[in-house]
Design a protein around this motif. Structure first.
Motif, PDB file in Angstrom:
ATOM      1  N   ALA A 116       0.828  -1.203   0.000  1.00  0.00           N
ATOM      2  CA  ALA A 116       0.000   0.000   0.000  1.00  0.00           C
ATOM      3  C   ALA A 116       0.867   1.259   0.000  1.00  0.00           C
ATOM      4  O   ALA A 116       0.562   2.248  -0.682  1.00  0.00           O
ATOM      5  CB  ALA A 116      -0.936  -0.009   1.205  1.00  0.00           C
ATOM      6  N   ILE A 117       1.965   1.225   0.768  1.00  0.00           N
ATOM      7  CA  ILE A 117       2.876   2.370   0.785  1.00  0.00           C
ATOM      8  C   ILE A 117       3.497   2.560  -0.590  1.00  0.00           C
ATOM      9  O   ILE A 117       3.596   3.688  -1.105  1.00  0.00           O
ATOM     10  CB  ILE A 117       3.952   2.177   1.866  1.00  0.00           C
ATOM     11  N   ALA A 118       3.906   1.472  -1.215  1.00  0.00           N
ATOM     12  CA  ALA A 118       4.485   1.567  -2.559  1.00  0.00           C
ATOM     13  C   ALA A 118       3.485   2.136  -3.556  1.00  0.00           C
ATOM     14  O   ALA A 118       3.839   2.981  -4.395  1.00  0.00           O
ATOM     15  CB  ALA A 118       4.951   0.178  -3.017  1.00  0.00           C
ATOM     16  N   ALA A 119       2.234   1.699  -3.457  1.00  0.00           N
ATOM     17  CA  ALA A 119       1.218   2.138  -4.404  1.00  0.00           C
ATOM     18  C   ALA A 119       0.911   3.627  -4.265  1.00  0.00           C
ATOM     19  O   ALA A 119       0.528   4.285  -5.239  1.00  0.00           O
ATOM     20  CB  ALA A 119      -0.060   1.316  -4.209  1.00  0.00           C
ATOM     21  N   ARG A 120       1.070   4.155  -3.060  1.00  0.00           N
ATOM     22  CA  ARG A 120       0.701   5.554  -2.815  1.00  0.00           C
ATOM     23  C   ARG A 120       1.920   6.438  -2.534  1.00  0.00           C
ATOM     24  O   ARG A 120       1.799   7.506  -1.952  1.00  0.00           O
ATOM     25  CB  ARG A 120      -0.308   5.615  -1.664  1.00  0.00           C
ATOM     26  N   TRP A 121       3.078   5.944  -2.963  1.00  0.00           N
ATOM     27  CA  TRP A 121       4.326   6.674  -2.706  1.00  0.00           C
ATOM     28  C   TRP A 121       4.282   8.089  -3.271  1.00  0.00           C
ATOM     29  O   TRP A 121       4.802   9.026  -2.661  1.00  0.00           O
ATOM     30  CB  TRP A 121       5.506   5.901  -3.281  1.00  0.00           C
ATOM     31  N   GLY A 122       3.676   8.265  -4.398  1.00  0.00           N
ATOM     32  CA  GLY A 122       3.568   9.599  -4.992  1.00  0.00           C
ATOM     33  C   GLY A 122       2.825  10.565  -4.089  1.00  0.00           C
ATOM     34  O   GLY A 122       3.202  11.735  -3.968  1.00  0.00           O
ATOM     35  N   GLU A 123       1.757  10.102  -3.434  1.00  0.00           N
ATOM     36  CA  GLU A 123       1.010  10.961  -2.499  1.00  0.00           C
ATOM     37  C   GLU A 123       1.836  11.240  -1.246  1.00  0.00           C
ATOM     38  O   GLU A 123       1.832  12.358  -0.724  1.00  0.00           O
ATOM     39  CB  GLU A 123      -0.290  10.276  -2.091  1.00  0.00           C
ATOM     40  N   ILE A 124       2.534  10.215  -0.766  1.00  0.00           N
ATOM     41  CA  ILE A 124       3.321  10.368   0.458  1.00  0.00           C
ATOM     42  C   ILE A 124       4.417  11.410   0.274  1.00  0.00           C
ATOM     43  O   ILE A 124       4.727  12.179   1.190  1.00  0.00           O
ATOM     44  CB  ILE A 124       3.926   9.009   0.874  1.00  0.00           C
ATOM     45  N   THR A 125       4.996  11.455  -0.922  1.00  0.00           N
ATOM     46  CA  THR A 125       6.122  12.357  -1.179  1.00  0.00           C
ATOM     47  C   THR A 125       5.705  13.678  -1.827  1.00  0.00           C
ATOM     48  O   THR A 125       6.565  14.501  -2.139  1.00  0.00           O
ATOM     49  CB  THR A 125       7.157  11.671  -2.080  1.00  0.00           C
ATOM     50  N   ASP A 126       4.431  13.909  -1.982  1.00  0.00           N
ATOM     51  CA  ASP A 126       3.944  15.158  -2.570  1.00  0.00           C
ATOM     52  C   ASP A 126       4.161  16.300  -1.579  1.00  0.00           C
ATOM     53  O   ASP A 126       3.601  16.299  -0.478  1.00  0.00           O
ATOM     54  CB  ASP A 126       2.454  15.023  -2.896  1.00  0.00           C
ATOM     55  N   MET A 127       4.987  17.265  -1.954  1.00  0.00           N
ATOM     56  CA  MET A 127       5.342  18.350  -1.042  1.00  0.00           C
ATOM     57  C   MET A 127       4.391  19.539  -1.123  1.00  0.00           C
ATOM     58  O   MET A 127       4.632  20.575  -0.501  1.00  0.00           O
ATOM     59  CB  MET A 127       6.773  18.815  -1.313  1.00  0.00           C
ATOM     60  N   THR A 128       3.307  19.407  -1.854  1.00  0.00           N
ATOM     61  CA  THR A 128       2.302  20.474  -1.880  1.00  0.00           C
ATOM     62  C   THR A 128       1.773  20.698  -0.463  1.00  0.00           C
ATOM     63  O   THR A 128       1.322  19.769   0.197  1.00  0.00           O
ATOM     64  CB  THR A 128       1.136  20.099  -2.817  1.00  0.00           C
ATOM     65  N   GLY A 129       1.827  21.912  -0.008  1.00  0.00           N
ATOM     66  CA  GLY A 129       1.334  22.218   1.338  1.00  0.00           C
ATOM     67  C   GLY A 129       2.253  21.763   2.454  1.00  0.00           C
ATOM     68  O   GLY A 129       1.833  21.677   3.617  1.00  0.00           O
ATOM     69  N   ALA A 130       3.525  21.469   2.138  1.00  0.00           N
ATOM     70  CA  ALA A 130       4.478  21.032   3.171  1.00  0.00           C
ATOM     71  C   ALA A 130       4.656  22.110   4.234  1.00  0.00           C
ATOM     72  O   ALA A 130       4.534  23.305   3.960  1.00  0.00           O
ATOM     73  CB  ALA A 130       5.823  20.705   2.530  1.00  0.00           C
ATOM     74  N   VAL A 131       4.941  21.670   5.459  1.00  0.00           N
ATOM     75  CA  VAL A 131       5.099  22.608   6.577  1.00  0.00           C
ATOM     76  C   VAL A 131       6.404  22.330   7.308  1.00  0.00           C
ATOM     77  O   VAL A 131       6.971  21.238   7.227  1.00  0.00           O
ATOM     78  CB  VAL A 131       3.922  22.509   7.578  1.00  0.00           C
ATOM     79  N   GLU A 132       6.869  23.333   8.034  1.00  0.00           N
ATOM     80  CA  GLU A 132       8.041  23.200   8.895  1.00  0.00           C
ATOM     81  C   GLU A 132       7.564  23.045  10.336  1.00  0.00           C
ATOM     82  O   GLU A 132       6.953  23.958  10.894  1.00  0.00           O
ATOM     83  CB  GLU A 132       8.935  24.438   8.766  1.00  0.00           C
ATOM     84  N   HIS A 133       7.811  21.906  10.944  1.00  0.00           N
ATOM     85  CA  HIS A 133       7.418  21.703  12.335  1.00  0.00           C
ATOM     86  C   HIS A 133       8.456  22.335  13.266  1.00  0.00           C
ATOM     87  O   HIS A 133       9.653  22.315  12.986  1.00  0.00           O
ATOM     88  CB  HIS A 133       7.277  20.217  12.650  1.00  0.00           C
ATOM     89  N   MET A 134       7.985  22.864  14.378  1.00  0.00           N
ATOM     90  CA  MET A 134       8.865  23.571  15.298  1.00  0.00           C
ATOM     91  C   MET A 134       9.412  22.680  16.401  1.00  0.00           C
ATOM     92  O   MET A 134      10.360  23.046  17.087  1.00  0.00           O
ATOM     93  CB  MET A 134       8.124  24.762  15.923  1.00  0.00           C
ATOM     94  N   GLN A 135       8.810  21.504  16.609  1.00  0.00           N
ATOM     95  CA  GLN A 135       9.342  20.553  17.570  1.00  0.00           C
ATOM     96  C   GLN A 135       8.769  19.175  17.257  1.00  0.00           C
ATOM     97  O   GLN A 135       7.784  19.048  16.524  1.00  0.00           O
ATOM     98  CB  GLN A 135       9.040  20.959  19.013  1.00  0.00           C
ATOM     99  N   GLY A 136       9.411  18.142  17.805  1.00  0.00           N
ATOM    100  CA  GLY A 136       9.017  16.780  17.498  1.00  0.00           C
ATOM    101  C   GLY A 136       7.566  16.484  17.796  1.00  0.00           C
ATOM    102  O   GLY A 136       6.899  15.719  17.079  1.00  0.00           O
ATOM    103  N   ASN A 137       7.036  17.091  18.859  1.00  0.00           N
ATOM    104  CA  ASN A 137       5.647  16.838  19.236  1.00  0.00           C
ATOM    105  C   ASN A 137       4.658  17.328  18.185  1.00  0.00           C
ATOM    106  O   ASN A 137       3.530  16.833  18.115  1.00  0.00           O
ATOM    107  CB  ASN A 137       5.335  17.500  20.581  1.00  0.00           C
ATOM    108  N   ASP A 138       5.076  18.312  17.374  1.00  0.00           N
ATOM    109  CA  ASP A 138       4.187  18.784  16.303  1.00  0.00           C
ATOM    110  C   ASP A 138       3.883  17.646  15.328  1.00  0.00           C
ATOM    111  O   ASP A 138       2.749  17.473  14.883  1.00  0.00           O
ATOM    112  CB  ASP A 138       4.826  19.946  15.542  1.00  0.00           C
ATOM    113  N   HIS A 139       4.915  16.882  14.987  1.00  0.00           N
ATOM    114  CA  HIS A 139       4.709  15.746  14.092  1.00  0.00           C
ATOM    115  C   HIS A 139       3.863  14.668  14.767  1.00  0.00           C
ATOM    116  O   HIS A 139       2.957  14.094  14.150  1.00  0.00           O
ATOM    117  CB  HIS A 139       6.049  15.140  13.668  1.00  0.00           C
ATOM    118  N   VAL A 140       4.152  14.394  16.039  1.00  0.00           N
ATOM    119  CA  VAL A 140       3.392  13.369  16.755  1.00  0.00           C
ATOM    120  C   VAL A 140       1.909  13.725  16.773  1.00  0.00           C
ATOM    121  O   VAL A 140       1.044  12.881  16.495  1.00  0.00           O
ATOM    122  CB  VAL A 140       3.928  13.206  18.196  1.00  0.00           C
ATOM    123  N   MET A 141       1.592  14.989  17.078  1.00  0.00           N
ATOM    124  CA  MET A 141       0.193  15.411  17.130  1.00  0.00           C
ATOM    125  C   MET A 141      -0.460  15.328  15.752  1.00  0.00           C
ATOM    126  O   MET A 141      -1.636  14.974  15.630  1.00  0.00           O
ATOM    127  CB  MET A 141       0.093  16.842  17.679  1.00  0.00           C
TER     128      MET A 141
END
Length: 300
Positions: free
Chosen positions: A266-291
């Motif tokens: 499933a990850i292989a099939a949707r790799w293009g979506e996973i790596t799409d940087m449209t709307g990418a954000v910069e997290h300010m701390q590790g907990n931002d990603h966890v949340m």
């Protein structure tokens, strides 16, 4: 108002040559009392002499500035602590630390020895941590501090033959991220400079025709800005030959997979979506990603 370091005390490690020397001279010109630290070793870290640091101090004093020399090896915590004590005894405070000291032991990874790995990581990463730890509580007590780590494009992007150097230079980026968070309430700002300059560290990796444009003095304005009262925090400033830009770690929006779909296929099939940087954000701390991941799961 122009940036000034009047009545401030600045420690610059690896300041006997190249970038560190350029930084030290300019800090002094702008009014700082400067501690010129240099172990005095060769490019690979061997040897040791106080002559280079003392020569820079003489140059500062000849120009009317104030400086003292120090020969601590940043890998040795006792020597670093003694450097900080020398600074406090001479000047009474520490406002700025520039972690600039470095060595190279370049070799392709398959041929690299454990000693070559350990030596480079010890100077760049552990050395930066040693010096920072030695001044950290002093800066907290005075409710002010500016720290500049020296990273590299070898750490941000990679370079052949520099696995040890690149890993250490990425490490100081991670150190910056956490110290930015921990120092915020005490007005301690922590940033990274990623220099491109013609020094003895780069003399055999930069084409000769480019060396003349890469004077270390063109990196120094970026360092002084990051060390100033006006400085932001948690930035990687790349500087060289008159060019200045920033690098950031951005995270893609990614996807959410239902429990039965959480498979490699499933990850292989949707790799293009996973790596799409449209709307990418910069997290300010590790907990931002966890949340973010928790919220995706709750929505799913």
């Amino acid at each position: 108002m122009a940036i000034s370091f009047e009545n401030q005390v600045v420690i610059v490690t690896g300041a006997g040559n190249g970038l560190g020397k350029s930084h030290a001279l300019e800090f002094a010109r702008l009014g700082a009392k400067v501690v010129v630290n240099d172990f005095g070793g060769a490019r690979d870290g061997t040897g040791g002499s106080s002559a280079a640091a003392e020569a820079v101090v003489a140059e500062v004093e000849a120009a009317g500035g104030t400086a003292i020399a120090n020969g601590a090896n940043v890998v040795d915590r006792e020597q670093v602590d003694a450097m900080v004590k020398q600074t406090l005894d001479a000047y009474g405070r520490i406002d700025v630390l520039i972690n600039n000291a470095g060595i190279l032991r370049d070799r392709s990874f398959g041929k690299m020895t454990g000693e070559e790995w350990d030596a480079v990581v010890a100077v760049h990463l552990t050395g930066s941590a040693n010096c920072t730890l030695a001044v950290w509580n002093i800066m907290k007590a005075q409710n002010y501090g500016r720290i500049v780590m020296t990273t590299s494009t070898s750490g941000i992007y990679g370079n052949f033959g520099q696995a040890n150097y690149g890993a250490a230079k990425t490490g100081v980026w991670g150190l910056m991220n956490t110290l930015h968070i921990e120092g915020a309430k005490n007005n301690i700002h922590v940033n990274c400079i990623s220099p491109t300059a013609a020094t003895r560290m780069t003399e055999d990796v930069i084409p000769p025709e480019a060396l003349s444009t890469l004077d270390p003095k063109w990196v120094t304005p970026g360092v002084l800005f990051l060390a100033s009262k006006e400085a932001p925090s948690r930035n990687i400033l790349l500087a060289g030959a008159g060019g200045y830009t920033v690098a950031k770690l951005m995270e893609a929006e990614g996807i959410f997979l239902e429990e039965n779909d959480r498979t490699p296929d499933a990850i292989a099939a949707r790799w293009g979506e996973i790596t799409d940087m449209t709307g990418a954000v910069e997290h300010m701390q590790g907990n931002d990603h966890v949340m973010k991941m928790v919220q995706k799961a709750m929505k799913g």
